[in-house]
Scaffold this active site. Structure first.
Site, mmCIF file in Angstrom:
data_model
loop_
_atom_site.group_PDB
_atom_site.id
_atom_site.type_symbol
_atom_site.label_atom_id
_atom_site.label_comp_id
_atom_site.label_asym_id
_atom_site.label_seq_id
_atom_site.Cartn_x
_atom_site.Cartn_y
_atom_site.Cartn_z
ATOM 1 N N TYR A 149 47.360 -22.326 -21.341
ATOM 2 C CA TYR A 149 46.417 -23.412 -21.617
ATOM 3 C C TYR A 149 44.966 -22.967 -21.447
ATOM 4 C CZ TYR A 149 50.240 -26.810 -21.430
ATOM 5 O OH TYR A 149 51.379 -27.515 -21.670
ATOM 6 N N LYS A 216 58.983 -18.725 -14.066
ATOM 7 C CA LYS A 216 59.919 -18.041 -14.963
ATOM 8 C C LYS A 216 59.705 -16.540 -14.782
ATOM 9 C CE LYS A 216 62.927 -18.179 -18.373
ATOM 10 N NZ LYS A 216 64.307 -18.642 -18.205
ATOM 11 N N ASP A 271 63.828 -23.121 -15.816
ATOM 12 C CA ASP A 271 64.892 -23.786 -16.585
ATOM 13 C C ASP A 271 65.954 -24.353 -15.648
ATOM 14 O OD1 ASP A 271 65.132 -21.062 -16.149
ATOM 15 O OD2 ASP A 271 66.557 -20.746 -17.766
ATOM 16 N N ASP A 295 53.326 -29.029 -16.715
ATOM 17 C CA ASP A 295 53.145 -30.041 -17.757
ATOM 18 C C ASP A 295 54.513 -30.641 -18.117
ATOM 19 O OD1 ASP A 295 52.002 -31.567 -19.694
ATOM 20 O OD2 ASP A 295 51.519 -29.935 -21.059
#
Ligand code: NAD
Length: 406
Positions: A149, A216, A271, A295
């Protein structure tokens, strides 16, 4: 007449009895939910007593400010927030068309509000898509300034994209398809540490049992993996006497918290975390996440407990904090006196807790809980709730005022 609150060098806030707090009513449904919210805030403060009163100071931003000041975020608005350290805002419409910056993004960048903080809990019997929404009680700390972002992007075929592709191919020896758009994902040690420091401090101050780093890092080793590594190292270095790694808790202490330790530091791959919030939400309390993961998880968790009308938030930096509902300005509902003011009122509760008025914050949260439980609620909740009566935005405000203690 009011006074500015003071932020000491160590971050402690000293709040006078009559703090000046700037507010931005916002666009679309903003002004009508603000009118209700400020009536509820002033009633809650008066009921809690001690001679306290907020000197609310209106400042301009958004579509209205474009008309009055020729700018969606006038310099004097930024100055007021810097001077008074906190502000509360309604949702702002980002005018469609080139050349209009998002006021929300500009506010975050100008004031370096690096943490997006969203508490998520369930208010029964609000409609929720899971069997046990009451097991969710989490506070999300999402990094606000870095990651994909950061705005470092170039379109396919642009000279910049071609240059970056050539450089990356040279450095890595790997092929990138020439018709690729390019985006850069910077995650810094300093940016991660200040966010994780805020999350751990919050957990300690609010007696929260754990902070989970959600990343991640198995795939993106030097960005998301860095976030995890730097987080654990920071916890050990700065909070080592009161925190413990989850692995140590089980391997060295059979899962029993040792004397003096207060917060468990864990990590989860993002995840897997989406499964965890559905399957074992009771195991998670404070979450710290890089921007993109944060987000996604914020909206997923808000939906899990009943949606946007109840979701408060704040953007917080070291010298300033702006509190706001998570939802937008919903232009189609504007002027109809029908939407749910709870998200903005709960954002106000976060503001009062931030300035140390915990009694006011608790009073507001409990009044919202009692009001939703009464089943006399705005349309968004009523349409999915059994035996509910639909009330207007302003009527719901009156119900909340009636449910305040004191
Ligand atoms: P939105 O949040 O305004 O509306 C999405 C849906 O949620 C609509 O169906 C609406 O009816 C419902 N909703 C929103 N708030 C509600 C409330 N308080 N009570 C009941 N229902 C509610 O999102 P959008 O339509 O995508 O965006 C509209 C405008 O808001 C855009 O200009 C966007 O840029 C802006 N926006 C601003 C913010 C902000 O200021 N923080 C956040 C998101 C969107």
């Amino acid at each position: 007449m009011g006074e500015a609150l003071r932020v000491l060098a160590n971050g402690t806030i000293q709040c006078p009895k009559n703090p000046i707090i700037p507010y931005i009513p916002g666009d679309g449904i903003g002004p009508e939910i603000w009118d209700v919210a400020v009536r509820v805030f002033d009633t809650a403060i008066a009921r809690c007593g001690d001679g306290r009163q907020v000197a609310w100071q209106k400042v301009a931003a958004g579509a209205g400010a474009l008309e009055s000041h020729g700018d969606t975020l006038p310099a004097e608005t930024l100055e007021a927030i810097k001077q008074y350290h906190v502000a509360i805002k309604g949702p702002l419409t980002t005018p469609v068309g080139k050349g209009f910056r998002s006021v929300n993004v500009a506010l975050r960048k100008s004031l370096d509000l690096y943490a997006c903080v969203r508490p998520v809990r369930y208010y029964p019997p609000a409609p929720a898509p899971v069997k046990h929404p009451e097991l969710v009680d989490m506070v999300i700390f999402r990094e606000n300034t870095e990651d994909v972002y950061a705005g470092l992007e170039w379109p396919k075929d642009s000279p910049e994209a071609k240059k970056v592709i050539a450089l990356v191919e040279e450095l890595s020896g790997k092929h990138i398809r020439p018709d690729s758009g390019i985006g850069i994902k910077p995650i810094s040690q300093s940016g991660s540490e200040r966010l994780i420091r805020m999350a751990i401090t919050y957990a300690l101050e609010h007696n929260r049992p754990s902070v989970t780093l959600v990343h991640k890092g198995n795939i993106m080793k030097y960005t998301e993996g860095g976030f995890r590594e730097w987080g654990y190292a920071l916890a050990e270095r700065e909070f080592g006497d009161v925190t413990i790694r989850e692995a140590d808790l089980w391997e060295k202490h059979q899962g029993t918290m040792p004397e003096g330790k207060k917060v468990v530091i864990k990590d989860r791959i993002c995840d897997a975390m989406f499964q965890q919030i559905l399957l074992s939400p009771q195991e998670y309390s404070v979450l710290a996440l890089p921007n993109l993961n944060g987000d996604y998880i914020s909206d997923a968790l808000a939906a899990q407990v009943g949606g946007l009308g109840m979701a408060p938030g704040a953007n917080i930096g070291d010298g300033a904090a702006v509190f706001e509902a998570t939802h937008g300005s919903s232009p189609k509902d504007a002027g109809k006196n029908r939407v749910n003011p709870s998200a903005l009122i709960l954002s106000g509760a976060m503001l009062f807790a931030y300035i140390g008025w915990h009694d006011v914050a608790d009073n507001l949260r409990q009044a919202i809980a009692r009001s939703v439980a009464s089943r006399h609620v705005t349309f968004d909740l009523a349409m999915q709730m059994e035996n509910a009566v639909t009330v207007s935005c302003s009527e719901f405000g009156t119900i909340i005022c009636d449910n305040l203690e004191g």
